[in-house]
Enzyme design. Structure first.
Site, PDB file in Angstrom:
ATOM      1  N   LYS A  80       0.850  -1.186   0.000  1.00  0.00           N
ATOM      2  CA  LYS A  80       0.000   0.000   0.000  1.00  0.00           C
ATOM      3  C   LYS A  80       0.888   1.237   0.000  1.00  0.00           C
ATOM      4  O   LYS A  80       1.510   1.577   1.001  1.00  0.00           O
ATOM      5  CB  LYS A  80      -0.925   0.039   1.219  1.00  0.00           C
ATOM      6  CG  LYS A  80      -2.017   1.086   1.008  1.00  0.00           C
ATOM      7  CD  LYS A  80      -2.550   1.691   2.263  1.00  0.00           C
ATOM      8  CE  LYS A  80      -1.749   2.808   2.816  1.00  0.00           C
ATOM      9  NZ  LYS A  80      -1.611   4.021   2.004  1.00  0.00           N
ATOM     10  N   GLU A  82      10.640   1.537   9.877  1.00  0.00           N
ATOM     11  CA  GLU A  82      11.627   2.582   9.553  1.00  0.00           C
ATOM     12  C   GLU A  82      10.919   3.916   9.762  1.00  0.00           C
ATOM     13  O   GLU A  82      10.069   4.296   8.957  1.00  0.00           O
ATOM     14  CB  GLU A  82      12.088   2.453   8.092  1.00  0.00           C
ATOM     15  CG  GLU A  82      12.761   1.129   7.752  1.00  0.00           C
ATOM     16  CD  GLU A  82      14.137   0.975   8.377  1.00  0.00           C
ATOM     17  OE1 GLU A  82      14.648   1.953   8.949  1.00  0.00           O
ATOM     18  OE2 GLU A  82      14.692  -0.121   8.300  1.00  0.00           O
ATOM     19  N   CYS A 120      14.180  11.143   5.943  1.00  0.00           N
ATOM     20  CA  CYS A 120      14.117  10.687   7.337  1.00  0.00           C
ATOM     21  C   CYS A 120      15.431  10.952   8.075  1.00  0.00           C
ATOM     22  O   CYS A 120      15.424  11.226   9.263  1.00  0.00           O
ATOM     23  CB  CYS A 120      13.750   9.215   7.387  1.00  0.00           C
ATOM     24  SG  CYS A 120      14.837   8.183   6.394  1.00  0.00           S
ATOM     25  N   GLU A 157      10.265  16.213  14.782  1.00  0.00           N
ATOM     26  CA  GLU A 157      10.693  16.103  13.382  1.00  0.00           C
ATOM     27  C   GLU A 157       9.862  17.089  12.555  1.00  0.00           C
ATOM     28  O   GLU A 157       8.635  17.075  12.618  1.00  0.00           O
ATOM     29  CB  GLU A 157      10.438  14.676  12.889  1.00  0.00           C
ATOM     30  CG  GLU A 157      10.914  14.441  11.481  1.00  0.00           C
ATOM     31  CD  GLU A 157      10.558  13.051  10.955  1.00  0.00           C
ATOM     32  OE1 GLU A 157       9.420  12.595  11.164  1.00  0.00           O
ATOM     33  OE2 GLU A 157      11.425  12.430  10.322  1.00  0.00           O
TER      34      GLU A 157
HETATM   35  P1  NAD Z   1       2.787   8.419   7.593  1.00  0.00           P
HETATM   36  O1  NAD Z   1       3.120   7.601   8.796  1.00  0.00           O
HETATM   37  O2  NAD Z   1       1.749   9.454   7.692  1.00  0.00           O
HETATM   38  O3  NAD Z   1       2.290   7.444   6.409  1.00  0.00           O
HETATM   39  C1  NAD Z   1       3.083   6.386   5.939  1.00  0.00           C
HETATM   40  C2  NAD Z   1       2.187   5.308   5.374  1.00  0.00           C
HETATM   41  O4  NAD Z   1       1.425   4.736   6.427  1.00  0.00           O
HETATM   42  C3  NAD Z   1       1.188   5.804   4.331  1.00  0.00           C
HETATM   43  O5  NAD Z   1       1.085   4.850   3.297  1.00  0.00           O
HETATM   44  C4  NAD Z   1      -0.104   5.873   5.131  1.00  0.00           C
HETATM   45  O6  NAD Z   1      -1.252   5.739   4.337  1.00  0.00           O
HETATM   46  C5  NAD Z   1       0.057   4.673   6.051  1.00  0.00           C
HETATM   47  N1  NAD Z   1      -0.753   4.706   7.275  1.00  0.00           N
HETATM   48  C6  NAD Z   1      -1.209   5.801   7.954  1.00  0.00           C
HETATM   49  N2  NAD Z   1      -1.932   5.395   9.028  1.00  0.00           N
HETATM   50  C7  NAD Z   1      -1.912   4.042   9.030  1.00  0.00           C
HETATM   51  C8  NAD Z   1      -2.455   3.050   9.905  1.00  0.00           C
HETATM   52  N3  NAD Z   1      -3.186   3.367  10.977  1.00  0.00           N
HETATM   53  N4  NAD Z   1      -2.226   1.755   9.625  1.00  0.00           N
HETATM   54  C9  NAD Z   1      -1.478   1.404   8.550  1.00  0.00           C
HETATM   55  N5  NAD Z   1      -0.955   2.287   7.681  1.00  0.00           N
HETATM   56  C10 NAD Z   1      -1.161   3.597   7.927  1.00  0.00           C
HETATM   57  O7  NAD Z   1       4.172   8.985   7.052  1.00  0.00           O
HETATM   58  P2  NAD Z   1       4.404  10.005   5.840  1.00  0.00           P
HETATM   59  O8  NAD Z   1       3.949  11.343   6.282  1.00  0.00           O
HETATM   60  O9  NAD Z   1       3.843   9.418   4.586  1.00  0.00           O
HETATM   61  O10 NAD Z   1       5.995   9.994   5.702  1.00  0.00           O
HETATM   62  C11 NAD Z   1       6.842  10.815   6.426  1.00  0.00           C
HETATM   63  C12 NAD Z   1       7.429  10.064   7.609  1.00  0.00           C
HETATM   64  O11 NAD Z   1       8.118   8.912   7.152  1.00  0.00           O
HETATM   65  C13 NAD Z   1       8.474  10.880   8.357  1.00  0.00           C
HETATM   66  O12 NAD Z   1       8.286  10.734   9.732  1.00  0.00           O
HETATM   67  C14 NAD Z   1       9.793  10.249   7.935  1.00  0.00           C
HETATM   68  O13 NAD Z   1      10.829  10.420   8.846  1.00  0.00           O
HETATM   69  C15 NAD Z   1       9.395   8.834   7.776  1.00  0.00           C
HETATM   70  N6  NAD Z   1      10.354   8.117   6.917  1.00  0.00           N
HETATM   71  C16 NAD Z   1      11.223   7.233   7.500  1.00  0.00           C
HETATM   72  C17 NAD Z   1      12.176   6.576   6.717  1.00  0.00           C
HETATM   73  C18 NAD Z   1      13.149   5.596   7.330  1.00  0.00           C
HETATM   74  O14 NAD Z   1      13.700   4.787   6.582  1.00  0.00           O
HETATM   75  N7  NAD Z   1      13.401   5.624   8.616  1.00  0.00           N
HETATM   76  C19 NAD Z   1      12.236   6.827   5.341  1.00  0.00           C
HETATM   77  C20 NAD Z   1      11.340   7.734   4.789  1.00  0.00           C
HETATM   78  C21 NAD Z   1      10.402   8.368   5.598  1.00  0.00           C
END
Ligand code: NAD
Length: 496
Positions: A190, A265, A299, A396
């Site tokens: 997803k 991650e 990230c 963040e």
């Molecule tokens: P997010 O957590 O809002 O969403 C990520 C994904 O999770 C999306 O596909 C979203 O639809 C899904 N999601 C949301 N709620 C959910 C739930 N209850 N159950 C299952 N899935 C759900 O994150 P974002 O805003 O898309 O991305 C930014 C974040 O990602 C930042 O915090 C960044 O640091 C992190 N990030 C981490 C890494 C790493 O490797 N550590 C890499 C890239 C981004």
């Protein structure tokens, strides 16, 4: 007209389940926007719980099929290699689509996102035929005349649920799909509802390559329903998630019900640490690049800039000068160095946090505002004299905003660098390798860089400590993340 200015052709925006394109059962859709223009460019299918269930059942049926179980590891590797070739052929088109959807400069899409994606397919394709177990001589605490031996096999965990964020959409999708396939799992992915277009185009290419039906399924949808349904499904044996810490916590709690394996991650607040003896001609641009690359939506972005007092003002001024000189613009425009922020919601969050820094007394040395132009652009921003209790240093921001803090003694670095709930990355800029190595031992982070920042390599385990996540991706750690050891213990008659 310049081809770069034309809207790229869009992929199918239905769900890809069991090798077929299907409509979302609810008929609901999600609008998609170009962040450089704020215009709507597409509508995605919003998968319901039933749609996700069908995708999981297809992945499970494929996983259980004799054809999949007996497929030679080399042939699973070949599927990934074939996909690498097709993605490579379409790299320019995919990069233009990413820029249209996510907003990042074309050069980043093409030479970071696509380059990583193609490499990851090849890297994990190579792993498919290289997993092996052990043969162990046992030491029984009794003597019954038998000889005891055991062997272990690495078994694929089963159906993997991949959930990805919006900052590196295609690379993140491949980071989940490629190891899953390499190690014999099947997958339901997803993508982020903000940026699903390149993942959908990838599904078309997967179809073209001829993966077995159900091996890879792509369901677009919102996190709180489609994502949560994937996490709740008992036939999904592992969740490979990249995203925010808040969502990671929800996923970890929900996974307990079915005892899923999880790799998380998550977010970060990584320090860039500049010692007074650093080569500032490299450290200053390095610090700027660590935070402003991909508009800070990384990230491991170096969002806390820790500077030794004698060079504090010089480094702050140098990074601020670079910030002021960066060219903001639509990602398809030649010469653009910084694209827009992915969504209006994210732009508002960044603005709000910078405002909080201002009102708590931080000094705005560069930027600080939404850019005065169409699209969701935020000026690259340098905040100086930030105190450890301010919201801007605790949370963040995930935007082009760096917070500078001075330190006067090297003995202070450990405490300041580790004063965060996160532990993803850190970089140390110095000419003194002894200090660098000793400092690296003290910093609580998944990755520490010397005189560079944000260098990720598929051969190096990647992940975070503390609230930055659980488990590691890449390298040999990927084997542990996508397989489980199975032990077979035997008694051999000792009297032959
Ligand atoms: P997010 O957590 O809002 O969403 C990520 C994904 O999770 C999306 O596909 C979203 O639809 C899904 N999601 C949301 N709620 C959910 C739930 N209850 N159950 C299952 N899935 C759900 O994150 P974002 O805003 O898309 O991305 C930014 C974040 O990602 C930042 O915090 C960044 O640091 C992190 N990030 C981490 C890494 C790493 O490797 N550590 C890499 C890239 C981004």
């Amino acid at each position: 007209m310049n081809a770069m200015n034309q809207a790229p052709s869009l992929p199918r925006t239905d769900l890809y389940i069991n090798g077929e394109w299907v409509k979302a059962s609810s008929g609901k859709t999600i609008p998609v926007f170009n962040p450089a223009t704020e215009n709507q460019i597409a509508e995605l299918a919003a998968a319901s719980v039933e749609d996700v269930n069908r995708a999981v059942e297809a992945a499970h049926a494929c996983f259980e099929s004799t054809a999949w179980r007996r497929m030679r590891p080399l042939d699973r590797g070949r599927l990934l290699e074939k996909l690498a070739l097709v993605v490579e052929e379409h790299a320019d088109e995919l990069a233009r689509l990413e820029t249209y959807d996510n907003g990042k400069p074309y050069a980043t899409s093409r030479y970071v996102d696509l380059a990583f994606t193609i490499d990851a397919l090849r890297y994990f394709g190579g792993w498919a035929s290289k997993t092996a177990g052990e043969y162990i001589t046992l030491s029984p605490f009794f003597d019954d005349g038998g000889v005891y031996r055991a062997y272990t096999e690495r078994k694929p965990v089963g159906v993997v649920g991949g959930i990805t964020p919006w900052n590196f959409p295609l690379g993140q999708a491949i980071q989940k799909i490629a190891p899953a396939i390499a190690f014999g799992c099947t997958v339901v992915l997803k993508p982020s509802e903000e940026t699903s277009l390149t993942t959908l185009r990838l599904a078309e290419l997967i179809h073209e390559v001829g993966f077995p039906k159900g091996a890879v399924n792509i369901v677009t949808g919102y996190g709180h329903d489609a994502g949560a349904a994937l996490v709740d499904h008992p036939l999904v044996r592992k969740i490979a998630f990249t995203g925010s810490t808040a969502t990671g916590q929800r996923i970890l709690a929900a996974s307990a019900k079915t005892m899923k394996r999880v790799t998380l991650e998550l977010g970060g607040k990584s320090p860039t640490i500049i010692l007074a003896d650093a080569d500032l001609s490299r450290a200053i641009p390095g610090a700027a690049n660590a935070i402003f690359g991909n508009s800070g939506q990384v990230c491991t972005a170096g969002s806390r800039l820790l500077i030794e007092k004698p060079v504090y003002e010089e480094v702050v001024a140098g990074v601020a000068e670079i910030a002021r000189g960066l060219r903001l613009g639509p990602g398809h425009q030649e010469g653009t160095q910084l694209g827009p922020i992915v969504s209006s919601r994210q732009l508002e969050r960044i603005s709000g946090l910078v405002q909080s820094g201002r009102s708590e007394g931080a000094r705005v040395v560069a930027g600080g505002n939404r850019a005065d132009r169409d699209g969701w652009f935020f000026e690259p921003t340098v905040l100086a004299d930030v105190r450890p209790d301010m919201q801007v240093i605790r949370e963040e921001i995930f935007g082009p905003v760096v917070c500078a803090i001075p330190f006067s003694a090297r003995s202070e670095i450990k405490a300041i660098a580790n004063d965060t709930p996160y532990g993803l990355g850190a970089s140390i800029w110095t000419r003194n390798l002894d200090h660098a190595h000793l400092l690296a031992e003290e910093i609580d982070a998944g990755t520490v860089w010397f005189n560079t920042h944000n260098i990720l390599d598929l051969a190096v385990p990647f992940g975070g400590t503390k609230m930055s996540g659980l488990g590691r991706e890449f390298g040999t750690e990927a084997i542990n993340a996508f397989t489980e050891p199975k032990a077979v213990v035997m008694r051999l008659a000792g009297d032959y």
